[in-house]
Design an enzyme around this catalytic site. Structure first.
Site, short mmCIF file in Angstrom:
data_model
loop_
_atom_site.label_atom_id
_atom_site.label_comp_id
_atom_site.label_asym_id
_atom_site.label_seq_id
_atom_site.Cartn_x
_atom_site.Cartn_y
_atom_site.Cartn_z
N ARG A 41 1.31 -1.11 0.19
CA ARG A 41 0.09 0.08 -0.01
C ARG A 41 0.90 1.18 0.01
O ARG A 41 0.93 2.59 -0.56
CB ARG A 41 -1.14 -0.17 1.11
CG ARG A 41 -2.03 -0.71 1.32
CD ARG A 41 -2.28 -1.23 2.62
NE ARG A 41 -4.32 -1.86 1.56
CZ ARG A 41 -5.32 -2.12 2.54
NH1 ARG A 41 -4.79 -2.02 4.15
NH2 ARG A 41 -6.34 -2.02 2.19
N LYS A 204 -14.84 -13.87 4.20
CA LYS A 204 -16.31 -13.25 5.17
C LYS A 204 -17.04 -12.99 4.62
O LYS A 204 -17.65 -12.36 3.98
CB LYS A 204 -14.92 -11.76 5.07
CG LYS A 204 -14.14 -11.20 6.08
CD LYS A 204 -13.48 -9.47 5.92
CE LYS A 204 -12.40 -9.54 5.47
NZ LYS A 204 -11.69 -8.72 5.08
N GLY A 359 -7.25 -8.36 0.62
CA GLY A 359 -6.13 -8.22 1.55
C GLY A 359 -5.29 -9.75 1.09
O GLY A 359 -4.56 -9.59 0.69
N GLY A 382 -12.53 -4.28 0.51
CA GLY A 382 -14.04 -4.04 0.95
C GLY A 382 -14.31 -3.27 0.07
O GLY A 382 -15.62 -3.25 -0.75
P1 ADP Z 1 -9.61 -11.45 1.04
O1 ADP Z 1 -9.24 -11.06 1.88
O2 ADP Z 1 -8.85 -11.74 0.45
O3 ADP Z 1 -11.30 -10.32 0.95
P2 ADP Z 1 -10.77 -12.92 3.39
O4 ADP Z 1 -10.57 -12.02 4.31
O5 ADP Z 1 -12.87 -12.76 2.87
O6 ADP Z 1 -10.31 -12.70 2.00
O7 ADP Z 1 -10.77 -14.20 3.48
C1 ADP Z 1 -9.44 -15.44 3.52
C2 ADP Z 1 -9.16 -15.97 4.43
O8 ADP Z 1 -10.44 -16.83 4.29
C3 ADP Z 1 -7.98 -16.30 4.42
O9 ADP Z 1 -7.52 -16.24 5.56
C4 ADP Z 1 -8.34 -18.20 4.40
O10 ADP Z 1 -8.02 -19.06 5.05
C5 ADP Z 1 -10.10 -17.87 4.84
N1 ADP Z 1 -10.45 -19.23 4.00
C6 ADP Z 1 -10.07 -19.50 2.30
N2 ADP Z 1 -11.26 -20.68 2.12
C7 ADP Z 1 -11.48 -20.98 3.85
C8 ADP Z 1 -12.20 -22.27 3.92
N3 ADP Z 1 -12.85 -23.03 3.11
N4 ADP Z 1 -12.56 -22.50 6.07
C9 ADP Z 1 -12.18 -21.96 5.69
N5 ADP Z 1 -11.31 -20.66 6.21
C10 ADP Z 1 -11.12 -20.19 4.26
MG MG Z 2 -8.73 -10.52 4.51
#
Ligand code: ADP
Ligand code: MG
Length: 405
Positions: A41, A204, A359, A382
């Site tokens: 960033r 999330k 992220g 987000g």
């Molecule tokens: P981003 O930061 O890319 O927006 P999120 O914050 O929504 O994504 O989610 C990221 C997290 O999702 C990672 O830390 C990963 O470990 C978790 N994750 C992915 N698949 C699964 C799963 N099947 N069960 C639990 N956690 C998961």
């Molecule tokens: Mg995240």
């Protein structure tokens, strides 16, 4: 219409010698001792900062870091000092940290600035007026500057004093990072659905599931993996064991599936683990690949399986535009990173316009070594999602409109 295009951008301003307040998103992940863990960033804001230095502006950077509650301990924990140090290294000039973003100390430091100088103000969230978007705080912040540039795409979905309130007091323009983010995401949103593929995953679920509706009006295919997939699988009546789930969203998922038909692709096989993979003894965790019809009730899904990886990759190979948010599995554990790696590889190989937001998704793409083969890795999770949901970003809306031509 791309919301970014009808707004002033930094090149529309005459910045020479003028105090230019720049909202950046320096909310970086840190090590326990405060050192910057990932400076993506900070690097993302460099084009704007370098432009302002070259054009002899007086550059006053403002950012938040974390969610300080305002006590003394948090003032130490959430100081931007490590960021000022990293930024000084990256720019090759000394960037002082001003201990407060408004008030006598800020006034004194800014009064001494010469054209071409850069300062960083201390964490703007040390003032409760920031997140409250308090008009008095916003006008105090505006009073230290003559111009305002918003380059904090990652925070543009928040209407805070330094992202929104301040823009009402000054001529306000988008910085280069903001502009680039809006252009790439806008191109995806404005394109005809034919050949537009979105990939959703991550954990999330609650905050992301709302994007599904809107994406379905834009895309030809929506691939759902990661922790997002299991609520949909349960909505189809499948046993998902201990997998991530948002029970409150089952009805929504059922409706969405009924409307979308085969435009939504869900995993057909998954990797499952017999306990929380982060639990006490990681080595003892058992895992298998199973069909989504065969998840035992005490196991949990942790990655998409090989058949799903191939199905998803085939769809991506034919796409013209791919937007990806959220890892396909718990990629932090290397044996559950295969689904995420397969998607990163599919995007990297594809000749489509590829955009990765979020992220962890961005971190995964970097870590796995595919970032430079992706058209655009967004600094905003987000914000990118809200934009894709079709929601206006307050930090963009508040910028000064381009004069009608
Ligand atoms: P981003 O930061 O890319 O927006 P999120 O914050 O929504 O994504 O989610 C990221 C997290 O999702 C990672 O830390 C990963 O470990 C978790 N994750 C992915 N698949 C699964 C799963 N099947 N069960 C639990 N956690 C998961
Ligand atoms: Mg995240």
């Amino acid at each position: 219409m791309n919301a970014g295009l009808n707004k002033l951008t930094i090149e529309d301003l005459s910045v020479q010698g003028r105090r230019t307040l720049v909202r950046v998103d320096f909310n970086v992940p840190q090590h326990e001792d405060g050192r910057v863990m990932d400076d993506r960033r900070i690097r993302g804001a460099l084009p704007t900062i370098r432009y302002l230095i070259e054009h002899k502006a007086k550059t006053i950077l403002v950012s938040h870091l974390g969610q300080p509650k305002g006590d003394a301990a948090d003032r130490v924990r959430y100081t931007l000092r490590p960021v000022a140090e990293r930024l000084s290294e990256l720019l090759g000039i000394y960037v002082p940290l001003i201990p407060d973003c408004i008030g006598p100390q800020a006034d004194a430091a800014i009064a001494q600035m010469q054209p071409g100088d850069v300062v960083l103000l201390e964490n703007v969230r040390f003032h409760p007026g920031e997140t409250a978007n308090d008009p008095v705080f916003a006008s105090s912040l505006a009073a230290i500057a003559e111009l305002y540039v918003n380059d904090a795409f990652g925070t543009a979905h928040r209407a805070h004093a330094s992202t929104e309130g301040v823009a009402h007091h000054l001529t306000s323009a988008a910085g280069f990072l903001m502009k680039k983010e809006l252009e790439f995401l806008g191109r995806a949103l404005d394109s005809p659905p034919d050949g537009f593929v979105a990939v959703l995953g991550g954990a999330k679920i609650k905050s992301k599931i709302g994007v599904v509706d809107n994406l379905l009006t834009k895309v030809s295919r929506l691939l759902i993996g990661g922790g997002m997939a299991y609520t949909f699988l349960q909505a189809q009546g499948k046993e998902i064991g201990q997998s991530l789930c948002d029970p409150g969203a089952l009805e929504y998922c059922r409706n969405v599936l009924a409307v979308a038909g085969d435009r939504i692709l869900l995993p057909s096989d998954v990797v499952i683990a017999d306990r929380d993979p982060f639990s006490d003894n990681t080595d003892e965790v058992q895992s298998h690949i199973v069909s989504v019809d065969a998840i035992p009730h005490d196991w949990q899904g942790v990655d998409i399986g090989p058949e799903t990886r191939a199905r998803f990759a085939a769809v991506i190979a034919d796409a013209r535009i791919v937007v990806w948010n959220g890892p396909m599995g718990i990629f932090e554990i290397s044996r559950y990173a295969e689904g995420t790696r397969a998607m990163a590889e599919a995007l990297a190989r594809s000749s489509a316009l590829t955009v990765v937001g979020g992220g962890e998704s961005a971190a995964a793409v970097e870590e796995l070594g595919f970032a430079d083969q992706i058209s655009h890795v967004s600094t905003g999770g987000g914000a990118a999602l809200e934009f894709l949901e079709g929601r206006p970003l307050p930090g963009v809306v508040a910028l000064t409109d381009k004069p009608a031509t």
